[in-house]
Scaffold this motif. Structure first.
Motif, PDB file in Angstrom:
ATOM      1  N   TYR A 154      62.868 -49.456 -34.781  1.00  0.00           N
ATOM      2  CA  TYR A 154      62.949 -49.244 -33.349  1.00  0.00           C
ATOM      3  C   TYR A 154      63.386 -50.495 -32.593  1.00  0.00           C
ATOM      4  O   TYR A 154      63.719 -50.423 -31.434  1.00  0.00           O
ATOM      5  N   VAL A 155      63.335 -51.638 -33.253  1.00  0.00           N
ATOM      6  CA  VAL A 155      63.669 -52.892 -32.591  1.00  0.00           C
ATOM      7  C   VAL A 155      65.013 -53.387 -33.096  1.00  0.00           C
ATOM      8  O   VAL A 155      65.216 -53.543 -34.283  1.00  0.00           O
ATOM      9  N   SER A 156      65.905 -53.608 -32.205  1.00  0.00           N
ATOM     10  CA  SER A 156      67.254 -54.006 -32.580  1.00  0.00           C
ATOM     11  C   SER A 156      67.282 -55.399 -33.167  1.00  0.00           C
ATOM     12  O   SER A 156      66.699 -56.331 -32.647  1.00  0.00           O
ATOM     13  N   SER A 157      67.966 -55.572 -34.290  1.00  0.00           N
ATOM     14  CA  SER A 157      68.128 -56.895 -34.870  1.00  0.00           C
ATOM     15  C   SER A 157      69.098 -57.724 -34.053  1.00  0.00           C
ATOM     16  O   SER A 157      69.199 -58.918 -34.238  1.00  0.00           O
ATOM     17  N   ASP A 158      69.793 -57.072 -33.126  1.00  0.00           N
ATOM     18  CA  ASP A 158      70.738 -57.791 -32.282  1.00  0.00           C
ATOM     19  C   ASP A 158      70.095 -58.295 -31.000  1.00  0.00           C
ATOM     20  O   ASP A 158      70.745 -58.909 -30.176  1.00  0.00           O
ATOM     21  N   SER A 159      68.819 -58.017 -30.811  1.00  0.00           N
ATOM     22  CA  SER A 159      68.156 -58.388 -29.565  1.00  0.00           C
ATOM     23  C   SER A 159      67.107 -59.441 -29.814  1.00  0.00           C
ATOM     24  O   SER A 159      66.496 -59.507 -30.871  1.00  0.00           O
ATOM     25  N   ASP A 160      66.877 -60.289 -28.803  1.00  0.00           N
ATOM     26  CA  ASP A 160      65.862 -61.327 -28.898  1.00  0.00           C
ATOM     27  C   ASP A 160      64.484 -60.804 -28.543  1.00  0.00           C
ATOM     28  O   ASP A 160      63.505 -61.522 -28.649  1.00  0.00           O
ATOM     29  N   SER A 161      64.385 -59.570 -28.097  1.00  0.00           N
ATOM     30  CA  SER A 161      63.114 -59.035 -27.635  1.00  0.00           C
ATOM     31  C   SER A 161      62.883 -57.664 -28.226  1.00  0.00           C
ATOM     32  O   SER A 161      63.797 -56.887 -28.415  1.00  0.00           O
ATOM     33  N   ASP A 162      61.585 -57.376 -28.541  1.00  0.00           N
ATOM     34  CA  ASP A 162      61.238 -56.046 -29.023  1.00  0.00           C
ATOM     35  C   ASP A 162      60.589 -55.218 -27.929  1.00  0.00           C
ATOM     36  O   ASP A 162      59.960 -54.223 -28.188  1.00  0.00           O
ATOM     37  N   SER A 163      60.773 -55.639 -26.702  1.00  0.00           N
ATOM     38  CA  SER A 163      60.178 -54.940 -25.568  1.00  0.00           C
ATOM     39  C   SER A 163      61.037 -53.766 -25.143  1.00  0.00           C
ATOM     40  O   SER A 163      62.249 -53.796 -25.251  1.00  0.00           O
ATOM     41  N   ASP A 164      60.350 -52.731 -24.642  1.00  0.00           N
ATOM     42  CA  ASP A 164      61.051 -51.583 -24.064  1.00  0.00           C
ATOM     43  C   ASP A 164      61.181 -51.717 -22.557  1.00  0.00           C
ATOM     44  O   ASP A 164      61.435 -50.756 -21.863  1.00  0.00           O
ATOM     45  N   ASP A 165      60.982 -52.913 -22.043  1.00  0.00           N
ATOM     46  CA  ASP A 165      61.002 -53.137 -20.603  1.00  0.00           C
ATOM     47  C   ASP A 165      62.361 -52.783 -20.033  1.00  0.00           C
ATOM     48  O   ASP A 165      63.386 -53.154 -20.581  1.00  0.00           O
ATOM     49  N   ASP A 166      62.337 -52.073 -18.906  1.00  0.00           N
ATOM     50  CA  ASP A 166      63.591 -51.652 -18.305  1.00  0.00           C
ATOM     51  C   ASP A 166      63.903 -52.372 -17.003  1.00  0.00           C
ATOM     52  O   ASP A 166      64.997 -52.251 -16.480  1.00  0.00           O
ATOM     53  N   SER A 167      62.928 -53.115 -16.438  1.00  0.00           N
ATOM     54  CA  SER A 167      63.207 -53.720 -15.147  1.00  0.00           C
ATOM     55  C   SER A 167      62.572 -55.081 -14.947  1.00  0.00           C
ATOM     56  O   SER A 167      63.069 -55.889 -14.176  1.00  0.00           O
ATOM     57  N   SER A 168      61.463 -55.370 -15.610  1.00  0.00           N
ATOM     58  CA  SER A 168      60.747 -56.608 -15.343  1.00  0.00           C
ATOM     59  C   SER A 168      61.551 -57.828 -15.760  1.00  0.00           C
ATOM     60  O   SER A 168      62.222 -57.825 -16.781  1.00  0.00           O
ATOM     61  N   ASP A 169      61.461 -58.884 -14.940  1.00  0.00           N
ATOM     62  CA  ASP A 169      62.155 -60.125 -15.254  1.00  0.00           C
ATOM     63  C   ASP A 169      61.272 -61.073 -16.044  1.00  0.00           C
ATOM     64  O   ASP A 169      61.722 -62.138 -16.456  1.00  0.00           O
ATOM     65  N   ASP A 170      59.992 -60.717 -16.222  1.00  0.00           N
ATOM     66  CA  ASP A 170      59.063 -61.577 -16.941  1.00  0.00           C
ATOM     67  C   ASP A 170      58.438 -60.819 -18.098  1.00  0.00           C
ATOM     68  O   ASP A 170      58.439 -59.596 -18.144  1.00  0.00           O
ATOM     69  N   GLU A 171      57.862 -61.572 -19.028  1.00  0.00           N
ATOM     70  CA  GLU A 171      57.117 -60.994 -20.128  1.00  0.00           C
ATOM     71  C   GLU A 171      55.982 -61.944 -20.485  1.00  0.00           C
ATOM     72  O   GLU A 171      55.995 -63.116 -20.100  1.00  0.00           O
ATOM     73  N   TYR A 172      54.966 -61.426 -21.199  1.00  0.00           N
ATOM     74  CA  TYR A 172      53.817 -62.233 -21.571  1.00  0.00           C
ATOM     75  C   TYR A 172      53.881 -62.562 -23.062  1.00  0.00           C
ATOM     76  O   TYR A 172      54.104 -61.692 -23.902  1.00  0.00           O
ATOM     77  N   VAL A 173      53.669 -63.831 -23.370  1.00  0.00           N
ATOM     78  CA  VAL A 173      53.707 -64.317 -24.745  1.00  0.00           C
ATOM     79  C   VAL A 173      52.355 -64.949 -25.067  1.00  0.00           C
ATOM     80  O   VAL A 173      51.849 -65.771 -24.286  1.00  0.00           O
ATOM     81  N   ALA A 174      51.739 -64.561 -26.176  1.00  0.00           N
ATOM     82  CA  ALA A 174      50.428 -65.086 -26.557  1.00  0.00           C
ATOM     83  C   ALA A 174      50.568 -66.503 -27.094  1.00  0.00           C
ATOM     84  O   ALA A 174      51.405 -66.776 -27.961  1.00  0.00           O
ATOM     85  N   LYS A 175      49.740 -67.421 -26.584  1.00  0.00           N
ATOM     86  CA  LYS A 175      49.690 -68.792 -27.072  1.00  0.00           C
ATOM     87  C   LYS A 175      48.239 -69.168 -27.350  1.00  0.00           C
ATOM     88  O   LYS A 175      47.330 -68.684 -26.682  1.00  0.00           O
ATOM     89  N   TRP A 176      48.035 -70.045 -28.340  1.00  0.00           N
ATOM     90  CA  TRP A 176      46.694 -70.435 -28.767  1.00  0.00           C
ATOM     91  C   TRP A 176      46.469 -71.914 -28.480  1.00  0.00           C
ATOM     92  O   TRP A 176      47.344 -72.747 -28.718  1.00  0.00           O
ATOM     93  N   PHE A 177      45.249 -72.246 -27.995  1.00  0.00           N
ATOM     94  CA  PHE A 177      44.895 -73.614 -27.638  1.00  0.00           C
ATOM     95  C   PHE A 177      43.506 -73.961 -28.185  1.00  0.00           C
ATOM     96  O   PHE A 177      42.684 -73.068 -28.418  1.00  0.00           O
ATOM     97  N   TRP A 178      43.255 -75.266 -28.379  1.00  0.00           N
ATOM     98  CA  TRP A 178      41.919 -75.729 -28.736  1.00  0.00           C
ATOM     99  C   TRP A 178      41.508 -76.851 -27.783  1.00  0.00           C
ATOM    100  O   TRP A 178      42.343 -77.523 -27.184  1.00  0.00           O
ATOM    101  N   ALA A 179      40.189 -77.004 -27.598  1.00  0.00           N
ATOM    102  CA  ALA A 179      39.654 -77.968 -26.648  1.00  0.00           C
ATOM    103  C   ALA A 179      39.656 -79.365 -27.260  1.00  0.00           C
ATOM    104  O   ALA A 179      38.913 -79.648 -28.204  1.00  0.00           O
TER     105      ALA A 179
END
Length: 609
Positions: A154-179
């Motif tokens: 379902y995710v195109s190998s030609d695309s940098d994103s696997d999102s089905d977003d049709d209009s949003s200019d932003d996306e959320y990416v999970a990042k991990w941090f330690w204190a």
């Protein structure tokens, strides 16, 4: 390859199975026929069927190329689509994977967590006049031949994103941090666990995979591991040595792609050998298929039937060896198992509860659920907190909800619901109702009044929200320093829980105004939980938590004066409701059993002046 519904064979001379029979045969329901190379064939037109979804071209286009689904997925789509045509009111959707489904009514592929994110889906007949399907890329054809039924379908190998977003200019990416420690740590005059440091990409990937797999412990290296439930990095040799961690959804702008005109497919080479095009091979396959498939035999005439019956009387011995009975009716399919929603009896607000997987769903900001939450935060602010923020150094006039995430955790929900039902049964069907709860609202999702179930606030450092929502609260780490012992504390005032909320660069946890490093612009996170209070002890006058006093060292529910039975929760009464004898300015609600709490919403908000 195996056919879903093979056609009837035409009678041939000497074929004993073709002998006429007076018993009517059972005709299976029409179904698509699967032929070589995972291509379906339409029954009426004999044209091969292919299913496509709208992908993104290499040049930066958006949903500007057709990409073929794999053969196995196409079979599922075609079968479900035929069911939809038979009953357009019921069979509107087909689940593709844990994240996506196809809506046949609108012919789009949507995401479960956000139905607005969608991609066009097309069902085309190869070789038809209206078919303008471009030749699929080699990468897509390779996946189709391998028959993979995974995200790669379902995710195109030609695309940098696997999102089905049709209009949003932003996306959320999970990042991990330690204190980490600022300024070289306390030994060099610096701080201790007062800054967030990002894990390297490899470790972040390991943590994210462990989180997705619901692992409570994830190895970082030979010396350390991450306790996912409590969002702490611990040492193997001494688990009391620990550092806080956090998983943060960081909003990032989508990569802008340069739009280029889609290249026209190269003209098909009609020659033979290696130059033969994909279209040519499809046409030849279509011709072969037409030759191989013959129409079903017509019904026998009355004359042939009578001659057959007369001849059978004169040659009974031979007919017994050549005449066969009609094929047995196809057994009815086993009844489908009841949907997950019926098994777990989940809240009515949950969307697509079709599996036991943990899921976070972003609530539509234009819907009633979001509006209720926004009002809940605004209407429960205590006026005194606007004048003096108390624990937080940030002044505000309101707490503005920016994002609401509904937590759909079937395993945790079943545990919570079981405990809630047990409390109702123990109370004889209904607990004495707790009154004057500020969060009680007719606009909220339904709650179980017989169990004294309410939505209540819980403030925390946003770093801890992820572990609690996925694994639940862990009472083992509750502090005995709390007024009512080591319990789980909740509030009916958003502004009260806001005093315990920290985010951004701040590593503070709990009641630490001096250590708070939150900024005015930070987006914070607060949990809104379902809490079953059950049979509640209302503590109008506080009995103390010093050595020898009632609440000192308590980790369990208080016992009722009659002995034996226990209260299910404690309500620390406020001066507003009881007067000057009460110790608290605002109410507090405490439970000692984690299964009486279901963290249903992660609510992101800002302190607005």
């Amino acid at each position: 390859s195996k056919k879903i519904m093979p056609p009837k064979r035409k009678a041939r001379d000497g074929d004993s199975t073709a002998a006429a029979s007076t018993t009517p045969s059972v005709t299976p329901a029409p179904a698509p026929t699967k032929v070589d190379d995972d291509i379906l064939v339409d029954k009426k037109t004999k044209k091969p069927i292919k299913w496509y979804w709208a992908g993104d071209s290499k040049g930066g286009g958006h949903q500007d190329v057709r990409i073929v689904y794999s053969g196995d997925v196409s079979v599922k789509l075609e079968t479900a689509y035929q069911d939809y045509l038979r009953n357009t009111k019921k069979n509107k959707e087909l689940k593709l994977d844990a994240e996506r489904y196809v809506d046949f009514e609108d012919m789009v592929q949507r995401r479960f967590d956000d139905a607005k994110k969608q991609r066009t889906v097309e069902r085309l007949l190869e070789g038809a006049d209206t078919d303008t399907t471009p030749t699929p890329s080699k990468a897509i054809e390779k996946r189709a031949k391998h028959g993979k039924d995974s995200d790669s379908d379902y995710v195109s190998s030609d695309s940098d994103s696997d999102s089905d977003d049709d209009s949003s200019d932003d996306e959320y990416v999970a990042k991990w941090f330690w204190a980490g420690d600022s300024g070289g740590g306390p030994a060099k005059g610096g701080g201790h666990q007062d800054i967030w440091l990002e894990y390297d990409a490899a470790t972040s990937s390991i943590l994210e995979k462990g989180f997705a797999a619901s692992e409570k412990k994830v190895k970082v290296d030979k010396e350390r591991f991450v306790d996912m439930q409590n969002m702490l990095q611990r040492r193997y040799d001494d688990e009391t040595k620990r550092r806080g961690i956090k998983r943060e959804d960081v909003k990032v702008p989508k990569k802008k792609k340069k739009k280029t005109k889609a290249k026209k497919p190269a003209p098909a080479d009609k020659g033979k050998g290696k130059g033969k095009s994909k279209v040519d091979s499809d046409e030849e396959r279509d011709k072969k298929k037409k030759k191989a498939v013959t129409p079903p035999p017509s019904k026998p005439s009355s004359s042939s039937s009578s001659s057959s019956s007369s001849s059978s009387s004169s040659s009974s011995s031979s007919s017994s060896s050549t005449t066969t009975t009609a094929p047995a009716p196809t057994p009815a399919p086993a009844p489908a198992p009841p949907p997950v929603v019926n098994l777990i009896k989940c809240p009515s607000t949950w969307t697509h509860p079709d599996s036991m997987d943990y899921r976070e769903v972003t609530v539509d900001s234009s819907g009633d659920e979001f509006k209720w939450m926004k009002e809940l935060f605004h209407n429960t602010i205590w006026p005194g907190h606007k004048v003096s923020p108390g624990l937080s150094p940030i002044y505000y006039s309101t707490l503005d909800v920016t994002r609401v995430v509904r937590v759909q955790n079937p395993m945790h929900w079943m545990r919570y619901r079981s405990r809630r039902d047990h409390i109702i049964d123990s109370a004889g069907g209904k607990c004495t109702y707790v009154t004057k709860v500020l969060t009680a609202s007719p606009r909220s999702p339904p709650v179980e009044g017989a169990a004294n179930e309410f939505f209540l606030f819980h403030g925390l450092n946003s770093a801890n929200a992820t572990g609690i929502c996925k694994f639940g609260f862990d009472p083992r780490y509750c502090s005995l320093d709390g007024m009512y012992g080591a319990g789980l504390y909740f509030a009916e005032n958003s502004s009260k829980s806001n005093q315990y909320s920290h985010s951004g660069a701040c590593t503070a946890v709990g009641f630490k105004p001096g250590a708070c490093r939150c900024a005015q612009s930070d987006e914070l996170c607060m949990l809104v939980c379902r809490v079953t209070l059950g049979d509640t002890l209302i503590e109008n006058v506080f009995r103390g938590n010093s050595p020898g006093q009632f609440w000192h060292g308590r980790r369990t529910e208080p016992t009722k004066p009659s002995g034996g039975a226990i209260y299910n929760s404690v309500l620390g009464e406020s001066k507003i409701n009881y007067g000057g004898s009460a110790a608290l300015q605002l109410r507090e609600y405490i439970v000692y059993e984690s299964s009486q709490v279901y963290p249903e919403y992660k609510v992101y908000y800002k302190r607005v002046k």
